[in-house]
Design an enzyme around this catalytic site. Structure first.
Site, mmCIF file in Angstrom:
data_model
loop_
_atom_site.group_PDB
_atom_site.id
_atom_site.type_symbol
_atom_site.label_atom_id
_atom_site.label_comp_id
_atom_site.label_asym_id
_atom_site.label_seq_id
_atom_site.Cartn_x
_atom_site.Cartn_y
_atom_site.Cartn_z
ATOM 1 N N GLY A 95 0.812 -1.213 0.000
ATOM 2 C CA GLY A 95 0.000 0.000 0.000
ATOM 3 C C GLY A 95 0.851 1.270 0.000
ATOM 4 O O GLY A 95 0.529 2.251 -0.680
ATOM 5 N N THR A 96 1.939 1.248 0.745
ATOM 6 C CA THR A 96 2.788 2.445 0.848
ATOM 7 C C THR A 96 3.297 2.853 -0.530
ATOM 8 O O THR A 96 3.230 4.032 -0.912
ATOM 9 C CB THR A 96 3.984 2.147 1.791
ATOM 10 O OG1 THR A 96 3.455 1.805 3.068
ATOM 11 C CG2 THR A 96 4.916 3.328 1.917
ATOM 12 N N ASN A 122 -7.327 3.176 9.449
ATOM 13 C CA ASN A 122 -6.629 2.061 10.085
ATOM 14 C C ASN A 122 -6.703 2.099 11.605
ATOM 15 O O ASN A 122 -6.666 1.071 12.262
ATOM 16 C CB ASN A 122 -5.165 2.010 9.636
ATOM 17 C CG ASN A 122 -4.520 3.370 9.598
ATOM 18 O OD1 ASN A 122 -5.019 4.298 8.941
ATOM 19 N ND2 ASN A 122 -3.415 3.532 10.296
ATOM 20 N N GLN A 162 -7.479 -0.714 4.211
ATOM 21 C CA GLN A 162 -8.136 -1.331 5.379
ATOM 22 C C GLN A 162 -9.539 -1.836 5.069
ATOM 23 O O GLN A 162 -10.031 -2.745 5.730
ATOM 24 C CB GLN A 162 -8.187 -0.331 6.549
ATOM 25 C CG GLN A 162 -6.839 -0.068 7.195
ATOM 26 C CD GLN A 162 -6.274 -1.280 7.924
ATOM 27 O OE1 GLN A 162 -6.982 -2.234 8.253
ATOM 28 N NE2 GLN A 162 -4.974 -1.262 8.176
ATOM 29 N N SER A 211 -3.615 -3.502 -0.309
ATOM 30 C CA SER A 211 -2.421 -4.172 0.211
ATOM 31 C C SER A 211 -2.753 -5.623 0.547
ATOM 32 O O SER A 211 -3.799 -5.892 1.155
ATOM 33 C CB SER A 211 -1.930 -3.437 1.461
ATOM 34 O OG SER A 211 -0.896 -4.158 2.060
ATOM 35 N N HIS A 228 -1.221 -7.867 2.629
ATOM 36 C CA HIS A 228 -1.097 -8.453 3.978
ATOM 37 C C HIS A 228 -2.180 -7.997 4.948
ATOM 38 O O HIS A 228 -2.206 -8.438 6.096
ATOM 39 C CB HIS A 228 0.309 -8.217 4.552
ATOM 40 C CG HIS A 228 0.585 -6.818 5.017
ATOM 41 N ND1 HIS A 228 0.652 -6.494 6.351
ATOM 42 C CD2 HIS A 228 0.818 -5.669 4.342
ATOM 43 C CE1 HIS A 228 0.946 -5.198 6.465
ATOM 44 N NE2 HIS A 228 1.046 -4.682 5.264
ATOM 45 N N THR A 256 11.439 -6.981 -10.631
ATOM 46 C CA THR A 256 10.852 -8.319 -10.804
ATOM 47 C C THR A 256 9.658 -8.489 -9.871
ATOM 48 O O THR A 256 9.722 -8.157 -8.690
ATOM 49 C CB THR A 256 11.917 -9.397 -10.499
ATOM 50 O OG1 THR A 256 13.014 -9.173 -11.372
ATOM 51 C CG2 THR A 256 11.362 -10.800 -10.713
ATOM 52 N N CYS A 314 2.118 1.259 12.160
ATOM 53 C CA CYS A 314 3.235 1.859 11.438
ATOM 54 C C CYS A 314 3.861 2.991 12.268
ATOM 55 O O CYS A 314 4.988 3.350 12.038
ATOM 56 C CB CYS A 314 2.776 2.392 10.092
ATOM 57 S SG CYS A 314 1.838 1.213 9.155
HETATM 58 N N1 PLP Z 1 -2.812 2.557 4.030
HETATM 59 C C1 PLP Z 1 -3.431 2.159 5.156
HETATM 60 C C2 PLP Z 1 -4.783 2.689 5.479
HETATM 61 C C3 PLP Z 1 -2.793 1.251 6.015
HETATM 62 O O1 PLP Z 1 -3.397 0.860 7.135
HETATM 63 C C4 PLP Z 1 -1.499 0.789 5.671
HETATM 64 C C5 PLP Z 1 -0.761 -0.108 6.592
HETATM 65 O O2 PLP Z 1 -0.966 -0.113 7.782
HETATM 66 C C6 PLP Z 1 -0.924 1.217 4.472
HETATM 67 C C7 PLP Z 1 -1.602 2.116 3.685
HETATM 68 C C8 PLP Z 1 0.429 0.730 4.045
HETATM 69 O O3 PLP Z 1 0.312 -0.539 3.479
HETATM 70 P P1 PLP Z 1 1.610 -1.506 3.370
HETATM 71 O O4 PLP Z 1 1.875 -2.013 4.734
HETATM 72 O O5 PLP Z 1 1.160 -2.569 2.414
HETATM 73 O O6 PLP Z 1 2.705 -0.685 2.805
#
Ligand code: PLP
Length: 387
Positions: free
Chosen positions: A70-71, A149, A177, A197, A199, A235, A322
């Site tokens: 996601g990041t 989140n 989320q 994302s 995970h 990759t 995070c």
């Molecule tokens: N966006 C939201 C709302 C999230 O909760 C998170 C991770 O906690 C992310 C983005 C980031 O995702 P990733 O951990 O896959 O980089």
């Protein structure tokens, strides 16, 4: 000691069923860019997942870009937009975005980048957004998450999309989320970019997706071998992408399972109020993810609660995972009008399909001990001050 996981919003465990299926994929090592048999086999697996994902959103597969998470997907959109338009145009983000949006915007535009207010409930202030949109220099990119989140608050994304589009803007929605926890309702007005994302829904860590409604309009954030049609070099994470594909096959059942924990969340909150009537639940007046509860209790530090519960074998978060390890109060809760002291005291419980009533009762017992200890400490302090 028990081991109780109540941190599903930080990372969702890979289900044994998925893991078992992944372990049979011993032929996923070929580089998907290679033209030989092994490469073609990996390529096929990637394209199958791309197709499945596109079907979920009812879009064509060429709109799906695999990323590392996601990041990265959030960075691709924001950095791409700003780089494309140089110092022109407007980037508007809500005050409760994930750091991968908020910090990226601050890095690009400085700490004074304008933020769309949220109400006390955590829901975005649509009047404030419209006011911004009316005055904004074009082109405009609005970035609002689907579900938060920390609090689980769900934004009215289809309304935000119509409003943004009415003023000629593009909408980016971080749906990390919400994905897999609730049924999406984008209405007829799909955001222009959507982030996912793996995970957070039981796929492996290190895989994500960016949906781009049009041919991705910006320069790639990561350049190199030109993978993902030049939109994201490097990759591909074949096994990670495959795990996402496997999760997608069970998505509807997972959404059902997640909605089943709502009664556990409500039960826990009702019990907590009995124990500590001064608790403040964040986002309770808004639509919320069924698995998430975030609350503050003045006098108890959030990080102390995390450590104490960890010693009892219970995994939770203070603020977002995070951001853990930092003592700064959550920007999300501050934006919702919480005082610094209340925000510092907040913890997040996020449940999953494997959470049981026994787990919640165990948590409640452990938390009560922390609360009572906190009350005793406060009393002792008052007595000391008095004399
Ligand atoms: N966006 C939201 C709302 C999230 O909760 C998170 C991770 O906690 C992310 C983005 C980031 O995702 P990733 O951990 O896959 O980089």
């Amino acid at each position: 000691m028990k081991n109780i996981y109540l941190d599903y919003n930080a990372s969702f465990p890979v289900k044994p069923k998925i893991l078992e299926q992944l372990l049979t994929q011993t032929d996923s090592y070929g580089n998907p860019s290679s033209i030989h048999f092994f490469g073609r086999q990996s390529r096929q697996k990637i394209e199958e997942t791309r197709h499945k994902f596109a079907k979920c959103l009812n879009v064509t597969s060429d709109k799906i870009i695999f990323t590392s998470g996601g990041t990265e997907a959030n960075n691709m959109v924001l950095k791409g937009f700003v780089a494309e338009h140089k110092n022109k145009g407007t980037l508007l983000i809500s005050a409760t975005e994930h750091p991968s949006v908020l910090k990226t915007a601050f890095t690009l535009l400085g700490e004074h980048c304008p933020l769309i207010n949220v109400k006390k409930s955590g829901i975005i202030d649509l009047v404030h957004l419209e006011d911004f949109l009316r005055r904004a220099e074009k082109p405009i990119l609005v970035s609002v998450m689907y579900a938060n989140n920390e609090t689980g608050v769900i934004q009215p994304i289809s309304q935000i999309a119509s409003l943004t589009h009415q003023y000629g803007g593009l909408l980016h929605c971080d749906a990390v989320q919400a994905f897999g926890k609730i049924n999406f309702d984008f209405g007829d007005d799909l955001p222009d970019f959507i982030t996912f994302s793996g995970h957070k829904i039981g796929a492996l860590q290190g895989v994500g997706v960016l949906f781009s409604k049009y041919n991705f309009p910006y320069d790639a954030l990561i350049s190199g071998g030109g993978q993902e049609k030049g939109r994201r070099s490097g990759t591909e994470n074949v096994l990670g992408i495959e795990s996402l594909g496997l999760v997608l096959s069970h998505l509807n059942a997972d959404i059902y399972n997640c909605s089943k924990v709502e009664f556990l969340r409500d039960y826990m909150e009702a019990q907590l109020v009995e124990i500590a009537p001064n608790l403040v639940f964040f986002g309770k007046d808004a639509p919320r993810l069924p698995n998430t509860s975030c609350f503050g209790c003045l006098g108890l530090a959030g990080d102390m609660q995390v450590i104490s519960l960890d010693l009892e074998g219970i995994a939770i978060s203070a603020g977002s995972a995070c951001a853990s390890g930092k003592v700064k109060p959550s920007h999300v809760l501050l934006a919702m009008g919480a005082s610094e002291a209340l925000a510092q005291s907040a913890i997040r419980i996020s449940m999953g399909p494997m959470t049981t009533k026994e787990d919640i009762d165990y948590f409640l017992k452990a938390w009560t001990k922390i609360y009572v200890r906190g009350l005793k400490d406060q009393l002792q302090l008052i007595n000391q001050n008095n004399g």
